[in-house]
Motif scaffolding. Structure first.
Motif, PDB file in Angstrom:
ATOM      1  N   ILE A   2       8.831  -5.182   1.098  1.00 31.21           N
ATOM      2  CA  ILE A   2       7.404  -5.510   1.049  1.00 31.21           C
ATOM      3  C   ILE A   2       7.228  -6.977   1.420  1.00 31.21           C
ATOM      4  O   ILE A   2       7.844  -7.864   0.839  1.00 31.21           O
ATOM      5  CB  ILE A   2       6.840  -5.225  -0.349  1.00 31.21           C
ATOM      6  CG1 ILE A   2       6.959  -3.746  -0.668  1.00 31.21           C
ATOM      7  CG2 ILE A   2       5.392  -5.676  -0.428  1.00 31.21           C
ATOM      8  CD1 ILE A   2       6.470  -3.372  -2.040  1.00 31.21           C
ATOM      9  N   THR A   3       6.371  -7.215   2.394  1.00 31.12           N
ATOM     10  CA  THR A   3       6.137  -8.571   2.876  1.00 31.12           C
ATOM     11  C   THR A   3       4.764  -9.064   2.420  1.00 31.12           C
ATOM     12  O   THR A   3       4.014  -8.342   1.758  1.00 31.12           O
ATOM     13  CB  THR A   3       6.210  -8.619   4.412  1.00 31.12           C
ATOM     14  OG1 THR A   3       5.169  -7.797   4.936  1.00 31.12           O
ATOM     15  CG2 THR A   3       7.561  -8.123   4.916  1.00 31.12           C
ATOM     16  N   ASN A   5       2.249  -9.544   4.293  1.00 30.34           N
ATOM     17  CA  ASN A   5       1.200  -8.779   4.966  1.00 30.34           C
ATOM     18  C   ASN A   5       0.800  -7.536   4.170  1.00 30.34           C
ATOM     19  O   ASN A   5      -0.370  -7.140   4.182  1.00 30.34           O
ATOM     20  CB  ASN A   5       1.656  -8.379   6.365  1.00 30.34           C
ATOM     21  CG  ASN A   5       1.771  -9.572   7.289  1.00 30.34           C
ATOM     22  OD1 ASN A   5       1.074 -10.565   7.094  1.00 30.34           O
ATOM     23  ND2 ASN A   5       2.635  -9.478   8.269  1.00 30.34           N
ATOM     24  N   HIS A   6       1.759  -6.913   3.491  1.00 26.67           N
ATOM     25  CA  HIS A   6       1.443  -5.746   2.673  1.00 26.67           C
ATOM     26  C   HIS A   6       0.513  -6.133   1.514  1.00 26.67           C
ATOM     27  O   HIS A   6      -0.460  -5.424   1.226  1.00 26.67           O
ATOM     28  CB  HIS A   6       2.722  -5.113   2.122  1.00 26.67           C
ATOM     29  CG  HIS A   6       3.564  -4.483   3.174  1.00 26.67           C
ATOM     30  ND1 HIS A   6       4.597  -5.156   3.777  1.00 26.67           N
ATOM     31  CD2 HIS A   6       3.533  -3.241   3.722  1.00 26.67           C
ATOM     32  CE1 HIS A   6       5.180  -4.360   4.650  1.00 26.67           C
ATOM     33  NE2 HIS A   6       4.541  -3.184   4.642  1.00 26.67           N
ATOM     34  N   TYR A   7       0.822  -7.240   0.860  1.00 24.62           N
ATOM     35  CA  TYR A   7      -0.027  -7.695  -0.239  1.00 24.62           C
ATOM     36  C   TYR A   7      -1.414  -8.094   0.257  1.00 24.62           C
ATOM     37  O   TYR A   7      -2.420  -7.811  -0.401  1.00 24.62           O
ATOM     38  CB  TYR A   7       0.612  -8.882  -0.965  1.00 24.62           C
ATOM     39  CG  TYR A   7       1.793  -8.501  -1.812  1.00 24.62           C
ATOM     40  CD1 TYR A   7       1.617  -7.785  -2.981  1.00 24.62           C
ATOM     41  CD2 TYR A   7       3.079  -8.863  -1.455  1.00 24.62           C
ATOM     42  CE1 TYR A   7       2.684  -7.436  -3.781  1.00 24.62           C
ATOM     43  CE2 TYR A   7       4.166  -8.523  -2.232  1.00 24.62           C
ATOM     44  CZ  TYR A   7       3.957  -7.803  -3.394  1.00 24.62           C
ATOM     45  OH  TYR A   7       5.026  -7.457  -4.174  1.00 24.62           O
ATOM     46  N   ALA A   9      -2.930  -6.912   2.912  1.00 23.16           N
ATOM     47  CA  ALA A   9      -3.645  -5.685   3.268  1.00 23.16           C
ATOM     48  C   ALA A   9      -4.192  -4.995   2.019  1.00 23.16           C
ATOM     49  O   ALA A   9      -5.338  -4.516   2.005  1.00 23.16           O
ATOM     50  CB  ALA A   9      -2.726  -4.748   4.040  1.00 23.16           C
ATOM     51  N   LEU A  10      -3.385  -4.956   0.953  1.00 23.04           N
ATOM     52  CA  LEU A  10      -3.848  -4.364  -0.300  1.00 23.04           C
ATOM     53  C   LEU A  10      -5.013  -5.161  -0.876  1.00 23.04           C
ATOM     54  O   LEU A  10      -6.021  -4.587  -1.306  1.00 23.04           O
ATOM     55  CB  LEU A  10      -2.701  -4.308  -1.306  1.00 23.04           C
ATOM     56  CG  LEU A  10      -3.078  -3.822  -2.707  1.00 23.04           C
ATOM     57  CD1 LEU A  10      -3.492  -2.359  -2.667  1.00 23.04           C
ATOM     58  CD2 LEU A  10      -1.923  -4.045  -3.663  1.00 23.04           C
ATOM     59  N   ASN A  45      -4.029 -11.709  -3.966  1.00 25.30           N
ATOM     60  CA  ASN A  45      -3.747 -12.629  -2.870  1.00 25.30           C
ATOM     61  C   ASN A  45      -3.213 -13.966  -3.375  1.00 25.30           C
ATOM     62  O   ASN A  45      -2.290 -14.541  -2.772  1.00 25.30           O
ATOM     63  CB  ASN A  45      -4.991 -12.843  -2.021  1.00 25.30           C
ATOM     64  CG  ASN A  45      -5.307 -11.644  -1.169  1.00 25.30           C
ATOM     65  OD1 ASN A  45      -4.446 -10.821  -0.899  1.00 25.30           O
ATOM     66  ND2 ASN A  45      -6.548 -11.537  -0.755  1.00 25.30           N
ATOM     67  N   ALA A  48       0.407 -13.401  -4.464  1.00 18.46           N
ATOM     68  CA  ALA A  48       1.263 -13.119  -3.305  1.00 18.46           C
ATOM     69  C   ALA A  48       1.527 -14.381  -2.489  1.00 18.46           C
ATOM     70  O   ALA A  48       2.670 -14.633  -2.084  1.00 18.46           O
ATOM     71  CB  ALA A  48       0.619 -12.050  -2.430  1.00 18.46           C
TER      72      ALA A  48
END
Length: 102
Positions: A2-3, A5-7, A9-10, A45, A48
């Protein structure tokens, strides 16, 4: 793996869902729930970014705790106002709350 970008996007998805809930719903409690979703997206965000950019510091977590405290105060005051308005008018529709305007 998990990068960042995944966080993001969520967080973006949660923020959009909360914004839709706050703007589209007519019930005051549903509007408050939409605002809470937006604040939780910001918290995701913050944490992250802190985890991926500066893992040695805890600034993101501290800001997230402040956001949670402000959100709890906002919910307490907002829910008290909604309950008081519902007791007086027997309706919690946001469109019908224009009696405060001049």
């Amino acid at each position: 793996m998990i990068t960042l970008n995944h966080y993001l996007a969520l967080g973006g998805l949660l923020f959009c869902l909360g914004l839709f809930g706050a703007l589209a719903k007519r019930n005051a409690v549903a509007v408050l729930m939409g605002i809470e979703l937006m604040l939780n997206a910001v918290n995701i965000n913050l944490v992250a970014f802190n985890h991926f950019l500066e893992p040695a510091r805890v600034t993101g977590q501290i800001f997230a705790i402040f956001v949670i405290v402000v959100a709890a105060a906002e919910v307490a005051v907002g829910l008290a106002l909604v309950l008081n308005i519902y007791r007086r008018r027997l309706d919690s529709n946001v469109d019908d709350l224009d009696w405060l305007r001049w």
